[in-house]
Design an enzyme around this catalytic site. Sequence first.
Site, mmCIF file in Angstrom:
data_model
loop_
_atom_site.group_PDB
_atom_site.id
_atom_site.type_symbol
_atom_site.label_atom_id
_atom_site.label_comp_id
_atom_site.label_asym_id
_atom_site.label_seq_id
_atom_site.Cartn_x
_atom_site.Cartn_y
_atom_site.Cartn_z
ATOM 1 N N SER A 118 0.810 -1.216 0.000
ATOM 2 C CA SER A 118 0.000 0.000 0.000
ATOM 3 C C SER A 118 0.843 1.265 0.000
ATOM 4 O O SER A 118 0.434 2.294 -0.554
ATOM 5 C CB SER A 118 -0.931 0.004 1.216
ATOM 6 O OG SER A 118 -0.188 -0.124 2.415
ATOM 7 N N ASP B 51 -5.920 7.474 8.560
ATOM 8 C CA ASP B 51 -6.074 6.250 9.333
ATOM 9 C C ASP B 51 -4.957 6.046 10.345
ATOM 10 O O ASP B 51 -4.863 4.995 10.973
ATOM 11 C CB ASP B 51 -6.154 5.040 8.389
ATOM 12 C CG ASP B 51 -4.885 4.854 7.563
ATOM 13 O OD1 ASP B 51 -4.014 5.752 7.592
ATOM 14 O OD2 ASP B 51 -4.769 3.818 6.898
ATOM 15 N N HIS C 240 -1.082 4.930 7.224
ATOM 16 C CA HIS C 240 -0.427 5.228 5.956
ATOM 17 C C HIS C 240 0.062 6.675 5.933
ATOM 18 O O HIS C 240 -0.511 7.532 6.603
ATOM 19 C CB HIS C 240 -1.395 4.987 4.786
ATOM 20 C CG HIS C 240 -1.752 3.547 4.612
ATOM 21 N ND1 HIS C 240 -2.897 2.995 5.140
ATOM 22 C CD2 HIS C 240 -1.109 2.539 3.973
ATOM 23 C CE1 HIS C 240 -2.946 1.706 4.846
ATOM 24 N NE2 HIS C 240 -1.873 1.402 4.138
#
Length: 334
Positions: free
Chosen positions: A71, A236, A239
């Site tokens: 990610s 979040d 990240h």
Amino acid sequence: MARRIAAGAAYGGGGIGLLGAAAVGVVLAEVQLAKRTVGGGTAPVPPRGDGLYGLAFGRTDPLYLAVLGDSTAAGQGVRRAGQTPGALLASGLAAVAERPVEVRNIALPGAMSDDLERQVTLLLADRTRTPDVCVIMIGANDVTHRMPPTQSVRYLSSAVRRLRTAGAEVVVGTCPDLGTIEPVYQPLRWLARRVSRQLAAAQTIVVVEQGGRTVSLGDMLGPEFAANPREMFGADNYHPSAEGYATAAMAVLPTLCAVLGLWPESDRLDADRHEDMLPVARAAATAASEAGTEVTGARAPWALLKHRRRRRLPPPPHPEPTSPETPTREARRT
């Protein structure tokens, strides 16, 4: 430990762990607590950053940049394509090369190192086009999902070997320091940092052995994240934010330019930057503890340790305060 992990991967071992059995119970309990706070926000689906960058330099003869990994490589946490690592690297690369740069990002959020085989196969399916350079960012999910480190680096080593055999240069951003995630508390923070750095060092050893270069992402990256976690992490709390990805890209870009020969390489090591030629395992361990450090192979079993990141300028000196009793130079002149 990093040398043991790399050796275990080379010889097919899989039982070398990073943590003692006594610590496992504590870690698992802390992980459950951390999960309640980490990821509490919603990270947007990463935007597609594929395309041509540097259009001011035309559309012909572009450099071909591929991005693989998890990610972080995909750019999860930002909403604009131009804020993803691939787009940031391509824009910087185009400016240095004065050529357009085509980006193909096949990184997958949530991917572990075992997904690299699929990603490399997808990338190399078109045999008429081989990337000039590939950037891989992987490892964080291997730690959080407790993949045996020997397996983790074995998958990475295979991916780098396949890309190098195909003719692509490879730059790997090693496992970030998960101990910088703000909601993670002690002792999990200390253990996460230790595990992350050991995996990053082992990744460096196997990548250099396959002819690639590594850049330590460390504490994502350096003091910026420790000093400004709320600005550097996304919604979040896990990240990176747009500012965080820009910081990471600035650390990887110099090595990307160097591996493509876009600025002259020098064998002279800068002592002021603590650059050195060290045994590979020692260079890997050193790089894992200092973000933004590049490791590239030299004469076996030696490696070059370089710090290509631009150093911060010292703050300007504060002017001495003046009082009514102390006239300024201009007043004395008049």
